[in-house]
Design an enzyme around this catalytic site. Structure first.
Site, PDB file in Angstrom:
ATOM      1  N   ASP A  36       0.739  -1.256   0.114  1.00 41.84           N
ATOM      2  CA  ASP A  36       0.154  -0.047   0.173  1.00 41.84           C
ATOM      3  C   ASP A  36       0.848   1.362   0.025  1.00 41.84           C
ATOM      4  O   ASP A  36       2.105   1.176   0.080  1.00 41.84           O
ATOM      5  CB  ASP A  36      -0.828  -0.059   1.109  1.00 41.84           C
ATOM      6  N   TYR A  68       4.878 -10.236   6.698  1.00 43.48           N
ATOM      7  CA  TYR A  68       5.093  -9.117   6.940  1.00 43.48           C
ATOM      8  C   TYR A  68       5.222  -8.600   8.414  1.00 43.48           C
ATOM      9  O   TYR A  68       4.857  -9.284   9.238  1.00 43.48           O
ATOM     10  CB  TYR A  68       3.663  -8.382   6.532  1.00 43.48           C
TER      11      TYR A  68
END
Length: 532
Positions: A117, A173
């Site tokens: 993102d 992540y």
């Protein structure tokens, strides 16, 4: 044929004798002998074309890292500054992509292992394609065309069928969440005071001292869901903060009602000036509870006195937070944790292998909890929303059972989304590919680049996360939005709460006997009722 032979023999006599041999040498040699302009123009392009195949295109996997600040994500979008756009231009200028294939990634089989993102960083990103990597020095040439916040670690020769997207088994992540974000007593809803005119904003002293500007609308609009003159606080999920009711209030927080000791949550309400430790008034309590006195002026928008929180990420807090994150592990329908994906869409089903938060690191004087999640793949905003809901539960804005309820296809919940600044892609795994091509091709992994990746992580990613929180207070400001006005689904009566603290007035229950400014609250009981 008899008429043509004399013509051929006459040509050398009419022309310069040594012109023809030079012209023939041009076709078979590149020694640079003198030629006329027409010979150069007709033969120059052919020479360049013959030189180009000297370096063949190779199918390679490029391992690199980047700090996402200032970029609109990884994937290339027209008109937006993206990591992919920077990398494609650098590949062209470094000679890896020919001019004919510029801005045509399909021509060289471009693929990425993960999308990120806006503002999200990466330490172990992998892209693949067919590039000219010769002569030696490809990595140095590529880095010279990239900004400092994007660094290529190296590349690996891979099989012709390799795709960094299709052959990636898992992605890991990491989200760094400040420890204070898990403390229910800081940056809470107590900074909105109910008055006869509705909610009035009381400045957060900590945010004010740091110079953080809280945008309008972060607190949410007044829903008039409660009567401000009510003498009895209704049963609800404890937010460990005290609503201002025009009086000095004493609030008491309990440990978790779960019998197991590791599920206890000890917190303090420290939004006031005078903090005193009092003995427990509730019968059957296992340990003393922290009491805090909150002093506010009714209807006055004055700054709250600065409080000092003693919250730390200890063993009990760690065990509770890991228990909350463990609800995400497994195969679930995450339609509530993304956008533009319906529950019936098979793409909403994702598999999470692990989710834990066992490490604390210090950045610019602040402690951050390192939340590591490993999954096959993730949807847009999925990780940030998972963290957002987990933090809301840690701050007692929602019950733990809400996570399991959010996986149901017939349930639609507005889930809070944590800021992007703390998230980064840590590593992409290619386990199946490495096992299959072990004997013929190089292993695609971060093993060789661990040291340089760790150095980049601390120099660019961690430093940015720490400085961004200190300078802009992204998480601190976001915490102010975690309230029932913005997220009414967090306290919906449809879900059975795990823990509810019931407050009751000390003394008589009639309004006449409650003197304004002397009202006190104490915990009478903990209930687990659907109507609470």
């Amino acid at each position: 044929m008899e008429n043509q032979e004399p013509d051929i023999e006459k040509l050398p006599r009419d022309d310069v004798p040594d012109r023809e041999p030079d012209h023939k040498k041009l076709k078979i040699s590149t020694t640079g002998q003198e030629t006329d302009s027409s010979a150069v123009t007709t033969g120059g392009s052919n020479v360049a074309e013959r030189r180009a195949p000297k370096y063949r295109r190779r199918k390679v996997a490029i391992v690199f890292a980047f700090c996402g600040v200032g970029y609109q994500g990884m994937q290339k979008n027209p008109g937006a500054k993206t990591i992919e756009g920077e990398l494609e231009e650098a590949l062209f200028h470094a000679g890896a992509v020919p001019d004919a294939d510029r801005n045509k990634p399909r021509n060289y089989e471009w693929a990425r292992s993960a999308r990120t993102d806006k503002g999200v960083s990466a330490v172990g990103q992998v892209v693949s394609g067919r590039f000219y990597v010769d002569p030696p020095g490809f990595v140095e040439r590529l880095n010279s065309k990239l900004p400092d916040q994007i660094r290529v670690f190296g590349y690996k020769r891979v099989a012709p069928s390799f795709s960094s997207k299709k052959f990636c088994d898992r992605r890991r992540y990491v989200y760094l969440i400040p420890v204070f974000a898990l403390d229910p007593c800081v940056h809470g809803e107590a900074e909105m005071v109910r008055t006869d005119l509705g909610y009035e904003y009381v400045k957060c002293v900590e945010c004010s001292e740091k110079g953080y500007k809280i945008p309008l609308g972060v607190m949410g609009k007044d829903t008039d869901c409660c009567d401000t003159k009510s003498l009895e606080i209704q049963s609800d999920i404890s937010s460990s903060t005290c609503d201002a009711i025009g009086a000095d209030v004493k609030c008491e927080t309990l440990s978790s009602s779960v019998p197991s000791a590791e599920n206890n949550l000890n917190s303090e309400v420290l939004d006031g000036a005078d903090v005193s430790a009092l003995s427990s008034k509730a019968e059957g309590m296992e340990e003393s509870n922290t009491l805090a006195k909150v002093e506010m002026n009714n209807g006055e928008g004055e700054d709250m006195t600065k409080s000092e929180s003693k919250f730390c990420y200890g063993e009990k807090e760690k065990e509770r937070f890991n228990r909350i994150l463990s609800y995400y592990v497994g195969s679930h329908n995450f339609h509530n944790f993304t956008t533009r994906t319906k529950a019936a869409d098979p793409a909403a089903n994702r598999y999470i292998l692990s989710f834990n938060a066992n490490t604390v690191i210090n950045l610019d004087g602040k402690d951050f909890v390192k939340c590591e999640v490993v999954g096959q793949s993730f949807m847009l905003h999925q990780i940030r929303k998972m963290i957002g809901l987990a933090v809301a539960i840690m701050r007692n804005y929602a019950p733990e059972s809400l996570i399991e309820a959010s996986f149901k296809k017939d349930v639609r919940i507005n889930v809070p989304m944590a800021p992007e600044v703390g998230l980064y892609l840590d590593e992409c795994f290619f386990t199946s590919y490495n096992k299959r091509f072990k004997g013929s091709h190089e292993e695609v992994s971060m093993e060789e680049y661990k040291e340089v990746a760790e150095e980049f992580k601390w120099k660019y990613v961690y430093s940015h996360i720490g400085s961004a929180e200190e300078k802009d207070g992204a998480v601190a400001i976001w915490l102010h939005s975690l309230n029932q006005r913005n997220y009414p689904d967090l306290r919906s009566n449809e879900y059975q709460p795990d823990e509810v603290i019931v407050y009751k007035k000390i003394g008589e229950a009639s309004e006449e006997n409650i003197h304004e400014g002397n009202a006190e609250l104490f915990v009478v009981d903990k209930v687990n009722d659907e109507t609470s």
